[in-house]
Write a protein that holds these residues in place. Structure first.
Motif, mmCIF file in Angstrom:
data_model
loop_
_atom_site.group_PDB
_atom_site.id
_atom_site.type_symbol
_atom_site.label_atom_id
_atom_site.label_comp_id
_atom_site.label_asym_id
_atom_site.label_seq_id
_atom_site.Cartn_x
_atom_site.Cartn_y
_atom_site.Cartn_z
ATOM 1 N N GLU A 198 15.863 18.079 -26.475
ATOM 2 C CA GLU A 198 16.749 17.464 -25.687
ATOM 3 C C GLU A 198 17.821 16.668 -27.311
ATOM 4 O OE1 GLU A 198 15.639 13.373 -24.279
ATOM 5 O OE2 GLU A 198 15.466 14.601 -22.071
ATOM 6 N N ILE A 199 19.195 16.703 -26.902
ATOM 7 C CA ILE A 199 20.032 16.305 -28.182
ATOM 8 C C ILE A 199 20.078 15.716 -28.471
ATOM 9 C CG2 ILE A 199 22.478 16.705 -26.299
ATOM 10 C CD1 ILE A 199 23.405 18.439 -28.851
ATOM 11 N N TYR A 244 21.819 22.378 -25.145
ATOM 12 C CA TYR A 244 20.548 22.490 -26.386
ATOM 13 C C TYR A 244 19.357 23.627 -25.845
ATOM 14 C CZ TYR A 244 18.216 20.072 -30.351
ATOM 15 O OH TYR A 244 17.472 19.636 -31.342
ATOM 16 N N ASN A 245 19.426 24.489 -27.204
ATOM 17 C CA ASN A 245 17.837 24.526 -27.338
ATOM 18 C C ASN A 245 17.617 25.952 -25.453
ATOM 19 O OD1 ASN A 245 16.985 24.129 -29.341
ATOM 20 N ND2 ASN A 245 15.385 22.712 -28.871
ATOM 21 N N ASN A 300 21.003 17.592 -22.065
ATOM 22 C CA ASN A 300 21.459 17.722 -22.343
ATOM 23 C C ASN A 300 22.573 18.545 -21.325
ATOM 24 O OD1 ASN A 300 19.613 18.583 -24.730
ATOM 25 N ND2 ASN A 300 18.792 19.746 -23.651
ATOM 26 N N ASP A 329 25.798 16.137 -22.226
ATOM 27 C CA ASP A 329 25.870 16.661 -23.237
ATOM 28 C C ASP A 329 27.078 17.694 -22.870
ATOM 29 O OD1 ASP A 329 26.242 17.143 -26.588
ATOM 30 O OD2 ASP A 329 25.478 19.127 -25.719
ATOM 31 N N SER A 335 24.830 12.668 -29.081
ATOM 32 C CA SER A 335 25.474 13.407 -28.251
ATOM 33 C C SER A 335 26.747 12.553 -28.401
ATOM 34 C CB SER A 335 25.467 13.857 -26.845
ATOM 35 O OG SER A 335 25.969 14.742 -26.692
#
Length: 177
Positions: free
Chosen positions: A25-26, A150-151, A158, A161, A29
């Motif tokens: 997880e970001i 993200y990832n 994510n 975001d 954000s």
């Protein structure tokens, strides 16, 4: 000896909790805090964090209306409508409306939407992992964006975001008119 055992236990717990932080997880954000945006939405509106975004439901046939730019800052087309939205009759609308379009959860980029002689199903899925694609054309020049997670992890944090970044892009386009 008891104090030593407690100290070792605390150290082990500290290490375990540090290793357990979610790397999928970001963090931090930023929210979109710009001007209020009105977005036409074809499909179910997404959950978002921002309070300065207004979604107005519309049907695909509503894209044919004149002056979309006077009603909306952008249009989102959600996953369940992507195939129909890629029909040839809509391609010129995406290229001439004067607002950006975002194709949410499209695995095929923006290209099937702006070409008149191809169907959505004709394009193979991209392995890029993008969550959303955007397209905007002003005059002869077209611009496009791809928004990943993200990832490449699909989760609520994510996705929220990604929407915040899309809103910032819309504001940038809107201010550039």
């Amino acid at each position: 000896m008891k104090n030593k055992s407690i100290l070792i236990l605390l150290i082990v717990l500290s290490i375990l909790s540090a290793c357990n932080s979610n790397k999928n997880e970001i963090k931090d954000s930023p929210l979109y805090k710009g001007k209020e945006l009105t977005i036409g939405i074809i499909g179910k509106p997404p959950a978002i964090r921002e309070e300065n975004i207004v979604f107005r439901k519309m049907e695909l046939k509503g894209l044919s209306e004149k002056n979309l730019a006077s009603k909306f800052n952008s249009v989102f087309i959600m996953k369940e409508h992507l195939s129909e939205a890629a029909k040839a009759s809509y391609a010129s609308i995406y290229r001439n409306s004067g607002i950006p379009f975002f194709f949410i959860e499209s695995k095929k980029s923006y290209i099937p939407f702006v070409l008149e002689d191809a169907d959505y199903e004709d394009f193979s899925d991209s392995k890029s992992g993008y969550y959303a694609s955007g397209y905007y054309q002003s005059g002869e020049e077209g611009r496009h964006w791809e928004f990943g997670l993200y990832n490449d992890k699909v989760n609520k944090v994510n996705i929220l975001d990604a929407y915040s970044r899309i809103f910032k892009t819309i504001e940038t386009v809107d201010n550039g008119k």
